[in-house]
Design a protein around this motif. Structure first.
Motif, PDB file in Angstrom:
ATOM      1  N   GLU A  11     -35.297 -28.215   8.465  1.00 29.42           N
ATOM      2  CA  GLU A  11     -35.817 -28.908   7.305  1.00 29.42           C
ATOM      3  C   GLU A  11     -37.342 -28.762   7.258  1.00 29.42           C
ATOM      4  OE1 GLU A  11     -33.844 -30.137   9.546  1.00 29.42           O
ATOM      5  OE2 GLU A  11     -32.036 -30.890   8.579  1.00 29.42           O
ATOM      6  N   GLY A  12     -37.865 -28.705   6.035  1.00 25.88           N
ATOM      7  CA  GLY A  12     -39.313 -28.636   5.875  1.00 25.88           C
ATOM      8  C   GLY A  12     -39.950 -30.005   6.045  1.00 25.88           C
ATOM      9  N   VAL A  13     -41.031 -30.092   6.847  1.00 30.49           N
ATOM     10  CA  VAL A  13     -41.739 -31.347   7.103  1.00 30.49           C
ATOM     11  C   VAL A  13     -43.216 -31.147   6.744  1.00 30.49           C
ATOM     12  CG1 VAL A  13     -42.368 -33.090   8.816  1.00 30.49           C
ATOM     13  CG2 VAL A  13     -40.154 -31.928   8.969  1.00 30.49           C
ATOM     14  N   LEU A  14     -43.743 -32.055   5.894  1.00 27.48           N
ATOM     15  CA  LEU A  14     -45.146 -31.965   5.457  1.00 27.48           C
ATOM     16  C   LEU A  14     -45.780 -33.351   5.563  1.00 27.48           C
ATOM     17  CD1 LEU A  14     -47.583 -30.644   3.981  1.00 27.48           C
ATOM     18  CD2 LEU A  14     -46.441 -31.253   1.833  1.00 27.48           C
ATOM     19  N   LEU A  15     -46.911 -33.454   6.265  1.00 20.98           N
ATOM     20  CA  LEU A  15     -47.712 -34.679   6.341  1.00 20.98           C
ATOM     21  C   LEU A  15     -49.026 -34.413   5.632  1.00 20.98           C
ATOM     22  CD1 LEU A  15     -48.008 -37.570   7.439  1.00 20.98           C
ATOM     23  CD2 LEU A  15     -49.078 -36.571   9.491  1.00 20.98           C
ATOM     24  N   CYS A  16     -49.340 -35.226   4.599  1.00 23.91           N
ATOM     25  CA  CYS A  16     -50.530 -34.933   3.801  1.00 23.91           C
ATOM     26  C   CYS A  16     -51.214 -36.219   3.347  1.00 23.91           C
ATOM     27  CB  CYS A  16     -50.172 -34.074   2.601  1.00 23.91           C
ATOM     28  SG  CYS A  16     -49.031 -34.894   1.459  1.00 23.91           S
ATOM     29  N   ARG A  17     -52.464 -36.062   2.831  1.00 26.02           N
ATOM     30  CA  ARG A  17     -53.201 -37.173   2.244  1.00 26.02           C
ATOM     31  C   ARG A  17     -52.793 -37.318   0.784  1.00 26.02           C
ATOM     32  NH1 ARG A  17     -57.041 -34.175   5.136  1.00 26.02           N
ATOM     33  NH2 ARG A  17     -57.848 -35.247   7.006  1.00 26.02           N
ATOM     34  N   SER A  21     -54.083 -32.723   0.370  1.00 27.55           N
ATOM     35  CA  SER A  21     -54.507 -31.908   1.507  1.00 27.55           C
ATOM     36  C   SER A  21     -53.575 -32.144   2.680  1.00 27.55           C
ATOM     37  CB  SER A  21     -55.954 -32.266   1.889  1.00 27.55           C
ATOM     38  OG  SER A  21     -56.049 -33.643   2.208  1.00 27.55           O
ATOM     39  N   ARG A  22     -53.207 -31.063   3.319  1.00 29.73           N
ATOM     40  CA  ARG A  22     -52.190 -31.137   4.368  1.00 29.73           C
ATOM     41  C   ARG A  22     -52.808 -31.393   5.746  1.00 29.73           C
ATOM     42  NH1 ARG A  22     -48.804 -25.730   3.400  1.00 29.73           N
ATOM     43  NH2 ARG A  22     -50.820 -24.996   2.613  1.00 29.73           N
ATOM     44  N   LEU A  23     -52.115 -32.290   6.473  1.00 30.09           N
ATOM     45  CA  LEU A  23     -52.492 -32.536   7.862  1.00 30.09           C
ATOM     46  C   LEU A  23     -51.577 -31.785   8.816  1.00 30.09           C
ATOM     47  CD1 LEU A  23     -53.101 -36.392   7.635  1.00 30.09           C
ATOM     48  CD2 LEU A  23     -54.820 -34.568   7.653  1.00 30.09           C
ATOM     49  N   TYR A  24     -50.323 -31.604   8.411  1.00 31.95           N
ATOM     50  CA  TYR A  24     -49.368 -30.876   9.267  1.00 31.95           C
ATOM     51  C   TYR A  24     -48.280 -30.283   8.375  1.00 31.95           C
ATOM     52  CZ  TYR A  24     -45.383 -29.915  12.293  1.00 31.95           C
ATOM     53  OH  TYR A  24     -44.325 -29.306  12.913  1.00 31.95           O
ATOM     54  N   THR A  25     -47.862 -29.061   8.710  1.00 28.98           N
ATOM     55  CA  THR A  25     -46.748 -28.390   8.023  1.00 28.98           C
ATOM     56  C   THR A  25     -45.953 -27.629   9.072  1.00 28.98           C
ATOM     57  OG1 THR A  25     -48.132 -28.071   6.071  1.00 28.98           O
ATOM     58  CG2 THR A  25     -46.057 -26.834   6.174  1.00 28.98           C
ATOM     59  N   ASN A  26     -44.664 -27.890   9.167  1.00 31.61           N
ATOM     60  CA  ASN A  26     -43.865 -27.137  10.154  1.00 31.61           C
ATOM     61  C   ASN A  26     -43.475 -25.766   9.591  1.00 31.61           C
ATOM     62  OD1 ASN A  26     -41.793 -27.703   8.385  1.00 31.61           O
ATOM     63  ND2 ASN A  26     -40.352 -28.380   9.960  1.00 31.61           N
ATOM     64  N   PRO A  27     -43.008 -24.824  10.413  1.00 38.23           N
ATOM     65  CA  PRO A  27     -42.704 -23.463   9.949  1.00 38.23           C
ATOM     66  C   PRO A  27     -41.664 -23.415   8.821  1.00 38.23           C
ATOM     67  CG  PRO A  27     -42.802 -23.523  12.340  1.00 38.23           C
ATOM     68  CD  PRO A  27     -42.879 -24.944  11.885  1.00 38.23           C
ATOM     69  N   ALA A  28     -40.656 -24.303   8.855  1.00 39.38           N
ATOM     70  CA  ALA A  28     -39.651 -24.290   7.796  1.00 39.38           C
ATOM     71  C   ALA A  28     -40.280 -24.630   6.457  1.00 39.38           C
ATOM     72  CB  ALA A  28     -38.523 -25.274   8.128  1.00 39.38           C
ATOM     73  N   ALA A  29     -41.215 -25.585   6.426  1.00 41.50           N
ATOM     74  CA  ALA A  29     -41.899 -25.935   5.180  1.00 41.50           C
ATOM     75  C   ALA A  29     -42.765 -24.789   4.690  1.00 41.50           C
ATOM     76  CB  ALA A  29     -42.732 -27.200   5.383  1.00 41.50           C
TER      77      ALA A  29
END
Length: 387
Positions: A11-17, A21-29
């Motif tokens: 699954e795609g995982v994205l942590l952002c403001r 603006s992105r703080l973390y993005t995993n390879p699937a995302a």
């Protein structure tokens, strides 16, 4: 350690403001983002480009938002946006392929739907093969019905003549009773009896009625067997049935196809009542009997045997026909595979029979040698498993 775990997720995982603006993005995302039409190598993909405007508002109000979102041409993804801190400063976005988010209930529902469709298709195929078999046998069945109807019709003509003779004799007796001298009419009565051959009529009439009754009973039996054979058992009711009665009724239907090329031998054992769908088993017996008859080129023997072994019963059809080559034995139950000439067989008979046996938690065993004939044995449990 957490990042390493998230990197392995499909699954795609994205942590952002809040500004995207992105703080973390995993390879699937990252893989998903690169497939989006608005993604560019320099600018990447903003959160607002992926989600509808109300997504952030609903996440701020309720803590989470989830829905399906378009993600490229013809592609939909399940999106779940979660508020990670008060004031809407950080968000966590999960993107999942629908195939990964269907829960067990959804899978079970779809599996049940497919089973219903498959069952309906199998029933239609079985019924179509039944009717095709009856169509193939139509001329023979018509002949089997025409024979008794023919001699019943002939007997009715003789019966009409006999009735006329008997009425004439009754008239002679009535005239004698009305005569002043009844004894004088006895000679006329004797002449009438001799002329009409009443003695022969009295001997022939019981036999004529017996033959006619047997003919009508045979027609009734054939029609009943056809009705039992052609019905589809739509209620799917499993009942205790007499296999011998089912085999005999099937033989009655196909006999005209067999009588001119085979001698039929029955070797029935003692069988208990078997829990089954009898009309479907009759289809199996018909297929095996017809195949046995077609395997015999000129004249041979078809042997139908039954027996019991423990908690199972078996019914066997053996022939002295051409047999089946060893390399073909592994394929005889494949749909549309046939050893018959083009236009002679559909290749569905044994495949359907195999499916019916499996549906009854049974099996079909085969032994065959080229030049010596074949032996097909249907093995069935006496009672169906409770599960």
């Amino acid at each position: 350690m957490l990042a390493a775990t998230l990197d392995r997720l499909r699954e795609g995982v994205l942590l952002c403001r809040a500004d995207g603006s992105r703080l973390y993005t995993n390879p699937a995302a990252e893989t998903l983002f690169r497939a989006h039409p608005l993604w560019s190598p320099g600018l990447g993909l903003a959160l607002q480009d992926m989600l509808p405007p109300e997504a952030l508002q609903k996440a701020d109000a309720g803590g989470t938002w989830n829905d399906y979102v378009p993600f490229g041409e013809g592609r939909m993804l399940a999106a779940r946006l979660s508020l990670c801190s008060e004031g809407g400063s950080h968000y966590l976005l999960l993107l999942q392929d629908p195939g990964l988010v269907r829960d067990d209930q959804d899978l079970l529902r779809r599996h049940a739907e497919l089973n219903v469709r498959l069952t309906a298709a199998q029933e239609k195929l079985l019924q179509a093969e039944k009717m095709a078999s009856i169509g193939q046998l139509a001329a023979g069945v018509a002949h089997e019905i025409n024979n008794p109807i023919g001699y019943v019709h002939s007997n009715l003509g003789s019966l009409q003549e006999y009735l006329s003779s008997l009425f004439a004799l009754i008239d002679a007796y009535e005239r004698a009773l009305r005569s002043p001298d009844p004894r004088a009419q006895l000679a006329e009565i004797d002449q009438t009896r001799e002329r009409l051959d009443i003695d022969f009529i009295s001997r022939d009439l019981p036999q004529l009625m017996t033959e006619s009754r047997e003919g009508i009973e045979r027609v009734t039996r054939i029609v009943r067997d056809l009705k039992d054979f052609s019905r589809s058992d739509r209620d799917n009711s499993w009942k205790l049935a007499d296999l011998h009665a089912g085999i005999d009724s099937t033989i009655n239907i196909v006999w005209n196809e067999l009588r001119y090329k085979a001698t039929l031998e029955k070797r029935y054992g003692e069988l208990p009542l078997v829990e089954c769908l009898q009309s479907e088993l009759n289809q199996v017996f018909m297929n095996l009997l017809l195949n046995a008859g077609q395997a015999i080129a000129e004249r041979g023997v078809i042997t139908v045997s039954t027996g019991q072994q423990g908690e199972e019963v078996w019914a066997e059809v053996a022939d002295t026909g051409a047999g089946i080559p060893e390399e073909m034995l592994q394929r005889i139950f494949d749909p549309f595979f046939t050893t018959k000439p083009v236009g002679t067989g559909t290749g569905l008979g044994l495949s359907i029979s195999y499916g019916i046996a499996a549906k009854h938690h049974g099996r079909i065993e085969v032994e065959s040698k080229p030049g010596e004939g074949s032996r097909f044995r249907v093995v069935l449990p006496i009672r169906q498993p409770q599960d």
